[in-house]
Design an enzyme around this catalytic site. Structure first.
Site, short mmCIF file in Angstrom:
data_model
loop_
_atom_site.label_atom_id
_atom_site.label_comp_id
_atom_site.label_asym_id
_atom_site.label_seq_id
_atom_site.Cartn_x
_atom_site.Cartn_y
_atom_site.Cartn_z
N ARG A 122 0.85 -1.19 0.00
CA ARG A 122 0.00 0.00 0.00
C ARG A 122 0.89 1.24 0.00
NH1 ARG A 122 -3.71 -2.43 -1.46
NH2 ARG A 122 -5.78 -2.66 -0.56
N HIS A 169 -1.77 0.94 -9.55
CA HIS A 169 -2.40 0.02 -8.57
C HIS A 169 -3.15 -1.12 -9.27
CE1 HIS A 169 -4.17 -0.26 -4.25
NE2 HIS A 169 -4.19 -1.45 -4.84
P1 NDP Z 1 -1.63 -11.29 4.69
O1 NDP Z 1 -2.42 -10.73 5.80
O2 NDP Z 1 -1.85 -12.71 4.29
O3 NDP Z 1 -0.06 -11.13 4.99
C1 NDP Z 1 0.46 -9.98 5.55
C2 NDP Z 1 1.91 -10.24 5.91
O4 NDP Z 1 2.48 -9.04 6.43
C3 NDP Z 1 2.07 -11.31 7.00
O5 NDP Z 1 3.18 -12.11 6.74
C4 NDP Z 1 2.31 -10.47 8.26
O6 NDP Z 1 3.06 -11.13 9.27
C5 NDP Z 1 3.08 -9.31 7.69
N1 NDP Z 1 3.00 -8.14 8.57
C6 NDP Z 1 1.95 -7.36 8.83
N2 NDP Z 1 2.25 -6.40 9.71
C7 NDP Z 1 3.55 -6.58 10.00
C8 NDP Z 1 4.48 -5.90 10.84
N3 NDP Z 1 4.10 -4.84 11.57
N4 NDP Z 1 5.74 -6.36 10.91
C9 NDP Z 1 6.13 -7.43 10.19
N5 NDP Z 1 5.30 -8.12 9.36
C10 NDP Z 1 4.04 -7.69 9.27
O7 NDP Z 1 -1.87 -10.32 3.44
P2 NDP Z 1 -1.74 -10.65 1.88
O8 NDP Z 1 -0.46 -11.32 1.64
O9 NDP Z 1 -2.97 -11.31 1.39
O10 NDP Z 1 -1.76 -9.15 1.29
C11 NDP Z 1 -0.78 -8.22 1.68
C12 NDP Z 1 -1.15 -6.83 1.20
O11 NDP Z 1 -0.95 -6.71 -0.20
C13 NDP Z 1 -2.62 -6.42 1.35
O12 NDP Z 1 -2.90 -6.02 2.67
C14 NDP Z 1 -2.75 -5.28 0.36
O13 NDP Z 1 -2.46 -4.05 1.00
C15 NDP Z 1 -1.69 -5.59 -0.68
N6 NDP Z 1 -2.27 -5.90 -1.98
C16 NDP Z 1 -2.00 -5.06 -3.05
C17 NDP Z 1 -2.51 -5.34 -4.28
C18 NDP Z 1 -2.17 -4.49 -5.45
O14 NDP Z 1 -2.80 -4.62 -6.51
N7 NDP Z 1 -1.16 -3.65 -5.37
C19 NDP Z 1 -3.39 -6.48 -4.52
C20 NDP Z 1 -3.60 -7.30 -3.37
C21 NDP Z 1 -3.05 -7.00 -2.14
P3 NDP Z 1 2.49 -12.46 9.99
O15 NDP Z 1 2.47 -13.53 8.92
O16 NDP Z 1 3.47 -12.76 11.04
O17 NDP Z 1 1.11 -12.10 10.47
C1 OXD Z 2 -6.15 -5.39 -2.86
C2 OXD Z 2 -5.87 -4.38 -3.88
O1 OXD Z 2 -5.80 -5.16 -1.70
O2 OXD Z 2 -6.44 -4.47 -4.97
O3 OXD Z 2 -6.72 -6.45 -3.17
O4 OXD Z 2 -5.05 -3.51 -3.65
#
Ligand code: NDP
Ligand code: OXD
Length: 323
Positions: A238, A286
């Site tokens: 993000r 995005h």
């Molecule tokens: P998940 O919730 O499955 O994974 C998030 C990961 O981030 C986990 O490994 C988590 O750790 C880690 N994390 C979160 N907070 C912290 C922190 N403070 N310190 C260290 N590690 C942290 O999310 P997804 O993989 O499904 O998606 C990730 C993000 O990708 C979404 O939230 C979205 O913002 C973005 N996204 C962007 C898209 C785009 O088109 N650009 C499309 C889809 C998603 P832990 O495993 O230990 O909980």
């Molecule tokens: C998502 C995105 O979080 O599209 O799925 O950014």
């Protein structure tokens, strides 16, 4: 004897779905919800004839005031992986589960986007494009994947799904998350104390974190300075996670060699942003990944049915962690 409708509790009467068509693929999502809804009413914001009959709100960015009058709401459902806009929406009722999407096509799209960015750099295709335009025939020395380490910041659903094909392509992998992972072929680092070591190992840094109070501004000038000289940043989590001014400074100084950015502090990216024309930046609006609309619709229906059966829904956000 069956209970007359008017005496039934509101939550039992409410079976409707309210969809807010604000995502870029809203038409397809609406079609998919229409196909999957069965006999449930589906209303499209702002046309909500019976707000008290809405059981589920489906949205990406919820319009202001959307929660008003939804007295029987039992589920708030995102249409993507990140649900920060819903999470932070004013008026979102406490105690109603908020679910996000985890889906195969989303994993695939994200892996494709990230691998495309990494290959473009490691196989020099950005330079070969320039050479073609200048009619230059020049073979550059191939960089081998076994000499390159990709660091994935955020080893959740999407981070792990991207790691698998990267490993098959031969890259070394390190990952960073809140909790330590034991995924084959990935050296796992966890928590703030290990972030510096993780960064110092990442020739390519993939930022795939959810946005929370802890991850906002996490890649500031100090963090970027820990990356190896010449590193490439691929930001797909993000906007707001990478400090854009610090990133530009690191590109200008030559500390970073390139940045592939898909997410920005302000979206759409303002026309006067220096990122648009910087030679060290490749940007996309995005689009890294979105789930198949039918997968979203099926998940919404599955989660609504689960809640009605008294079962926990799939992929609910942990409110304390914020993701
Ligand atoms: P998940 O919730 O499955 O994974 C998030 C990961 O981030 C986990 O490994 C988590 O750790 C880690 N994390 C979160 N907070 C912290 C922190 N403070 N310190 C260290 N590690 C942290 O999310 P997804 O993989 O499904 O998606 C990730 C993000 O990708 C979404 O939230 C979205 O913002 C973005 N996204 C962007 C898209 C785009 O088109 N650009 C499309 C889809 C998603 P832990 O495993 O230990 O909980
Ligand atoms: C998502 C995105 O979080 O599209 O799925 O950014």
């Amino acid at each position: 004897m069956s209970m007359p409708d008017k005496q039934a509790p509101a939550a039992n009467q409410a079976r409707g779905i309210l969809f807010c068509p604000t995502a870029s693929n809203a038409d397809l999502l609406q079609e998919a919800l229409e196909a999957a809804r069965g006999d449930r009413p589906l209303w499209i914001w702002p046309d909500v004839p019976s707000p008290e009959k809405v059981a589920c709100l489906v949205a990406f960015r919820p319009p202001p005031g959307v929660f008003e009058g939804l007295a029987a709401l039992r589920l708030v459902h995102g249409v993507g992986a990140g649900v920060n806009a819903l999470r932070d929406a004013p008026g979102r009722p406490a105690g109603v589960p908020l679910c996000r999407v985890v889906a195969e096509e989303l994993d695939q799209g994200m892996a494709q986007h990230i691998i495309h960015a990494i290959l473009r750099e490691t196989r020099d295709h950005r330079l070969y494009d320039e050479q073609q335009r200048a009619r230059i025939w020049k073979r550059l020395t191939q960089r081998h994947a076994c000499d390159i380490t990709v660091g994935i910041m955020g080893l959740g659903a999407l981070g792990l799904a991207t790691a698998r094909p990267l490993r098959q392509l031969g890259y070394n992998l390190v990952g960073w998350s809140r909790s330590r992972k034991s995924a084959e072929g990935i050296e796992s680092f966890a928590g703030p104390a290990e972030m510096g070591t993780f960064l110092s190992r990442s020739d390519f840094l993939v930022v795939l974190l959810p946005i929370t109070a802890e991850t906002h501004g996490i890649l500031d000038a100090t963090a970027l300075s820990k990356l190896p000289r010449g590193a490439v940043v691929v930001a797909v989590g993000r906007g707001g996670q990478v400090d854009e001014a610090a990133l530009l400074a690191a590109l200008d100084s030559g500390h970073l060699s390139h940045a592939h950015l898909d997410v920005f502090e302000t979206e759409p990216l303002p026309a006067d942003s220096a990122l648009w024309a910087h030679p060290g930046v490749t940007l996309t609006p995005h689009i890294a990944a979105s789930p198949h609309p039918l997968a979203v619709a099926r998940l919404v229906m599955e989660n609504l049915s689960r809640i009605e059966r008294g079962e926990p829904p799939l992929h609910a956000v942990d409110e304390a962690r914020g993701y």
